[in-house]
Design a protein around this motif. Structure first.
Motif, PDB file in Angstrom:
ATOM      1  N   VAL A 103     -29.039  30.142   4.185  1.00  0.00           N
ATOM      2  CA  VAL A 103     -28.675  31.310   4.988  1.00  0.00           C
ATOM      3  C   VAL A 103     -29.807  32.339   4.974  1.00  0.00           C
ATOM      4  CG1 VAL A 103     -27.120  33.290   5.145  1.00  0.00           C
ATOM      5  CG2 VAL A 103     -26.197  31.008   4.687  1.00  0.00           C
ATOM      6  N   GLU A 104     -30.380  32.562   3.795  1.00  0.00           N
ATOM      7  CA  GLU A 104     -31.477  33.518   3.672  1.00  0.00           C
ATOM      8  C   GLU A 104     -32.675  33.082   4.510  1.00  0.00           C
ATOM      9  OE1 GLU A 104     -34.134  35.701   0.149  1.00  0.00           O
ATOM     10  OE2 GLU A 104     -32.869  33.963  -0.315  1.00  0.00           O
ATOM     11  N   ALA A 105     -32.956  31.787   4.512  1.00  0.00           N
ATOM     12  CA  ALA A 105     -34.091  31.269   5.279  1.00  0.00           C
ATOM     13  C   ALA A 105     -33.853  31.421   6.779  1.00  0.00           C
ATOM     14  CB  ALA A 105     -34.340  29.802   4.932  1.00  0.00           C
ATOM     15  N   ILE A 106     -32.623  31.192   7.218  1.00  0.00           N
ATOM     16  CA  ILE A 106     -32.301  31.339   8.635  1.00  0.00           C
ATOM     17  C   ILE A 106     -32.434  32.796   9.064  1.00  0.00           C
ATOM     18  CG2 ILE A 106     -30.445  31.178  10.340  1.00  0.00           C
ATOM     19  CD1 ILE A 106     -29.443  28.707   8.802  1.00  0.00           C
ATOM     20  N   GLU A 107     -31.926  33.699   8.246  1.00  0.00           N
ATOM     21  CA  GLU A 107     -32.055  35.127   8.553  1.00  0.00           C
ATOM     22  C   GLU A 107     -33.521  35.542   8.606  1.00  0.00           C
ATOM     23  OE1 GLU A 107     -29.727  36.942   5.501  1.00  0.00           O
ATOM     24  OE2 GLU A 107     -27.832  36.723   6.605  1.00  0.00           O
ATOM     25  N   PHE A 108     -34.316  34.980   7.721  1.00  0.00           N
ATOM     26  CA  PHE A 108     -35.751  35.275   7.685  1.00  0.00           C
ATOM     27  C   PHE A 108     -36.405  34.805   8.990  1.00  0.00           C
ATOM     28  CE2 PHE A 108     -40.182  34.624   6.716  1.00  0.00           C
ATOM     29  CZ  PHE A 108     -40.503  35.613   5.801  1.00  0.00           C
ATOM     30  N   ALA A 109     -36.072  33.587   9.421  1.00  0.00           N
ATOM     31  CA  ALA A 109     -36.673  33.029  10.633  1.00  0.00           C
ATOM     32  C   ALA A 109     -36.334  33.875  11.852  1.00  0.00           C
ATOM     33  CB  ALA A 109     -36.203  31.588  10.834  1.00  0.00           C
ATOM     34  N   VAL A 110     -35.099  34.380  11.912  1.00  0.00           N
ATOM     35  CA  VAL A 110     -34.693  35.224  13.032  1.00  0.00           C
ATOM     36  C   VAL A 110     -35.440  36.556  13.002  1.00  0.00           C
ATOM     37  CG1 VAL A 110     -32.770  36.506  14.045  1.00  0.00           C
ATOM     38  CG2 VAL A 110     -32.418  34.162  13.233  1.00  0.00           C
ATOM     39  N   LYS A 111     -35.544  37.132  11.823  1.00  0.00           N
ATOM     40  CA  LYS A 111     -36.178  38.448  11.685  1.00  0.00           C
ATOM     41  C   LYS A 111     -37.666  38.398  12.017  1.00  0.00           C
ATOM     42  CE  LYS A 111     -36.755  42.290   8.432  1.00  0.00           C
ATOM     43  NZ  LYS A 111     -36.415  42.817   7.092  1.00  0.00           N
ATOM     44  N   TYR A 112     -38.321  37.318  11.646  1.00  0.00           N
ATOM     45  CA  TYR A 112     -39.770  37.247  11.834  1.00  0.00           C
ATOM     46  C   TYR A 112     -40.153  36.232  12.910  1.00  0.00           C
ATOM     47  CZ  TYR A 112     -39.696  39.979   7.573  1.00  0.00           C
ATOM     48  OH  TYR A 112     -39.461  40.969   6.648  1.00  0.00           O
ATOM     49  N   ASP A 113     -39.283  36.082  13.891  1.00  0.00           N
ATOM     50  CA  ASP A 113     -39.558  35.197  15.013  1.00  0.00           C
ATOM     51  C   ASP A 113     -40.463  35.880  16.027  1.00  0.00           C
ATOM     52  OD1 ASP A 113     -39.182  32.942  16.798  1.00  0.00           O
ATOM     53  OD2 ASP A 113     -37.843  34.220  17.957  1.00  0.00           O
ATOM     54  N   ASP A 114     -41.363  35.108  16.608  1.00  0.00           N
ATOM     55  CA  ASP A 114     -42.186  35.569  17.732  1.00  0.00           C
ATOM     56  C   ASP A 114     -43.014  36.800  17.405  1.00  0.00           C
ATOM     57  OD1 ASP A 114     -42.990  34.885  20.312  1.00  0.00           O
ATOM     58  OD2 ASP A 114     -41.716  36.402  21.228  1.00  0.00           O
ATOM     59  N   GLY A 115     -43.462  36.897  16.142  1.00  0.00           N
ATOM     60  CA  GLY A 115     -44.346  37.985  15.753  1.00  0.00           C
ATOM     61  C   GLY A 115     -43.703  39.349  15.748  1.00  0.00           C
ATOM     62  N   LYS A 116     -42.357  39.420  15.615  1.00  0.00           N
ATOM     63  CA  LYS A 116     -41.656  40.710  15.668  1.00  0.00           C
ATOM     64  C   LYS A 116     -42.135  41.681  14.594  1.00  0.00           C
ATOM     65  CE  LYS A 116     -37.372  38.702  17.464  1.00  0.00           C
ATOM     66  NZ  LYS A 116     -35.970  38.328  17.102  1.00  0.00           N
ATOM     67  N   ASP A 117     -42.381  41.143  13.397  1.00  0.00           N
ATOM     68  CA  ASP A 117     -42.792  41.998  12.282  1.00  0.00           C
ATOM     69  C   ASP A 117     -43.831  41.230  11.459  1.00  0.00           C
ATOM     70  OD1 ASP A 117     -43.120  43.563  10.050  1.00  0.00           O
ATOM     71  OD2 ASP A 117     -40.985  43.948   9.756  1.00  0.00           O
ATOM     72  N   PRO A 118     -45.112  41.590  11.549  1.00  0.00           N
ATOM     73  CA  PRO A 118     -46.168  40.844  10.850  1.00  0.00           C
ATOM     74  C   PRO A 118     -46.042  40.888   9.330  1.00  0.00           C
ATOM     75  CG  PRO A 118     -47.024  42.891  11.773  1.00  0.00           C
ATOM     76  CD  PRO A 118     -45.650  42.715  12.332  1.00  0.00           C
ATOM     77  N   GLU A 158     -54.852  38.489  25.151  1.00  0.00           N
ATOM     78  CA  GLU A 158     -54.922  39.945  25.286  1.00  0.00           C
ATOM     79  C   GLU A 158     -54.429  40.692  24.050  1.00  0.00           C
ATOM     80  OE1 GLU A 158     -55.007  37.970  29.071  1.00  0.00           O
ATOM     81  OE2 GLU A 158     -53.472  37.940  27.487  1.00  0.00           O
ATOM     82  N   VAL A 159     -53.896  39.951  23.075  1.00  0.00           N
ATOM     83  CA  VAL A 159     -53.321  40.586  21.882  1.00  0.00           C
ATOM     84  C   VAL A 159     -54.054  40.104  20.641  1.00  0.00           C
ATOM     85  CG1 VAL A 159     -51.242  40.948  20.510  1.00  0.00           C
ATOM     86  CG2 VAL A 159     -51.073  40.724  23.011  1.00  0.00           C
ATOM     87  N   GLU A 160     -54.603  41.017  19.881  1.00  0.00           N
ATOM     88  CA  GLU A 160     -55.314  40.661  18.657  1.00  0.00           C
ATOM     89  C   GLU A 160     -54.300  40.186  17.612  1.00  0.00           C
ATOM     90  OE1 GLU A 160     -58.627  40.076  16.235  1.00  0.00           O
ATOM     91  OE2 GLU A 160     -58.504  40.569  18.388  1.00  0.00           O
ATOM     92  N   PRO A 161     -54.561  39.064  16.961  1.00  0.00           N
ATOM     93  CA  PRO A 161     -53.628  38.584  15.935  1.00  0.00           C
ATOM     94  C   PRO A 161     -53.490  39.601  14.814  1.00  0.00           C
ATOM     95  CG  PRO A 161     -55.262  36.907  16.500  1.00  0.00           C
ATOM     96  CD  PRO A 161     -55.718  38.178  17.127  1.00  0.00           C
ATOM     97  N   PRO A 162     -52.333  39.658  14.165  1.00  0.00           N
ATOM     98  CA  PRO A 162     -52.148  40.612  13.067  1.00  0.00           C
ATOM     99  C   PRO A 162     -53.080  40.305  11.906  1.00  0.00           C
ATOM    100  CG  PRO A 162     -50.321  39.056  13.173  1.00  0.00           C
ATOM    101  CD  PRO A 162     -51.126  38.842  14.410  1.00  0.00           C
ATOM    102  N   ASP A 163     -53.510  41.337  11.202  1.00  0.00           N
ATOM    103  CA  ASP A 163     -54.422  41.154  10.064  1.00  0.00           C
ATOM    104  C   ASP A 163     -53.821  40.245   9.001  1.00  0.00           C
ATOM    105  OD1 ASP A 163     -56.238  42.848  11.267  1.00  0.00           O
ATOM    106  OD2 ASP A 163     -55.515  44.635  10.218  1.00  0.00           O
ATOM    107  N   GLU A 164     -52.496  40.304   8.853  1.00  0.00           N
ATOM    108  CA  GLU A 164     -51.835  39.492   7.827  1.00  0.00           C
ATOM    109  C   GLU A 164     -52.082  38.001   8.019  1.00  0.00           C
ATOM    110  OE1 GLU A 164     -49.509  43.325   8.168  1.00  0.00           O
ATOM    111  OE2 GLU A 164     -50.498  41.899   9.513  1.00  0.00           O
TER     112      GLU A 164
END
Length: 252
Positions: A103-118, A158-164
């Motif tokens: 469940v934690e992994a699924i929530e993580f995947a949703v939260k950080y999908d498509d570069g929402k939060d680097p 057109e979008v620079e990749p996040p530093d992370e």
């Protein structure tokens, strides 16, 4: 179960003392002696045979009644499955832990999908990068069901990749590439499903080649292994990712 049984006699106000994680004979003896002093009954769910036998022996010495709660069910299931139980303590807790990790992994995947939060990149077990429509999101969700925390980052010229992305260990990052013609077909179908014209820049072959070249450059900078997802089902790609992670990022 003890409380439910007690409710049939005195309203369920029996004093119940729980003694978890019993895995040694000293604890068993102390428990039996305490029950003997207070005139109590011992109900247990231990599954380790030698500890069960010791409990019965010590309880008999002190004339303490003992009830094996799990035994009848184990015996019935052993007959049904035609095999002996594992008799390993704590398996239910292991199953619960496994469920909550998923469940934690699924929530993580949703939260950080498509570069929402680097910020999720550095916390992820694996980071997927690639252009749009290379199955990053479905692959992330599939791997999440394998209890892996996955972040994915779209690569757009057109979008620079996040530093992370350049701080994460290269073996924890996996690039996804795809055949240009196949990507063109996928994007055309995507546009149709949205009611848009297939002539949009999103499905333009020149644009696709530009995106793939840019993505390849970023992947080289990251130094990550690259998987070609052309004509591959999500399950097949996921198994390749898992195999690469086991090998430490070696795609050979």
């Amino acid at each position: 179960m003890v409380r439910a049984a007690a409710s049939q006699f005195n309203g369920g106000d029996a004093v119940i003392r729980r003694i978890p994680y019993v895995d040694d004979k000293k604890t068993i003896r102390e428990t039996v002696e305490s029950a003997a002093e207070e005139g109590g009954v011992i109900a247990f769910t231990m599954v380790v045979s030698n500890l069960q036998e010791y409990l019965f022996d010590v309880a008999a010495e002190h004339d303490v009644p003992v009830v094996d709660i799990m035994g009848p069910m184990l015996n019935t299931l052993a007959t049904l499955y035609e095999r002996e139980p594992k008799r390993e303590p704590g398996l239910v807790r292991k199953l619960d832990d496994d469920y909550f990790r998923k469940v934690e992994a699924i929530e993580f995947a949703v939260k950080y999908d498509d570069g929402k939060d680097p910020r999720g990149i550095l916390r992820a077990d694996v980071v997927l990068i690639g252009v749009s429509r290379t199955s990053k999101t479905p692959l992330s969700m599939y791997l999440a069901h394998k209890r892996l925390k996955v972040a994915n980052v779209p690569l757009v010229p057109e979008v620079e990749p996040p530093d992370e992305l350049f701080q994460v260990a290269p073996e924890r990052c996996i690039g996804l590439s795809i055949d240009p013609d196949q990507l063109n077909g996928i994007r055309r179908e995507r546009l149709k499903s949205l009611g848009l014209t297939a002539q949009a820049n999103y499905a333009n072959m020149e644009r696709i080649l530009q995106e793939l070249e840019y993505a390849e450059q970023v992947m080289r900078r990251v130094g990550c292994p690259v998987l070609d997802v052309s004509n591959k089902a999500v399950e097949e790609t996921a198994n390749m990712v898992l195999d690469m992670l086991r090998k430490g990022g070696d795609s050979t």
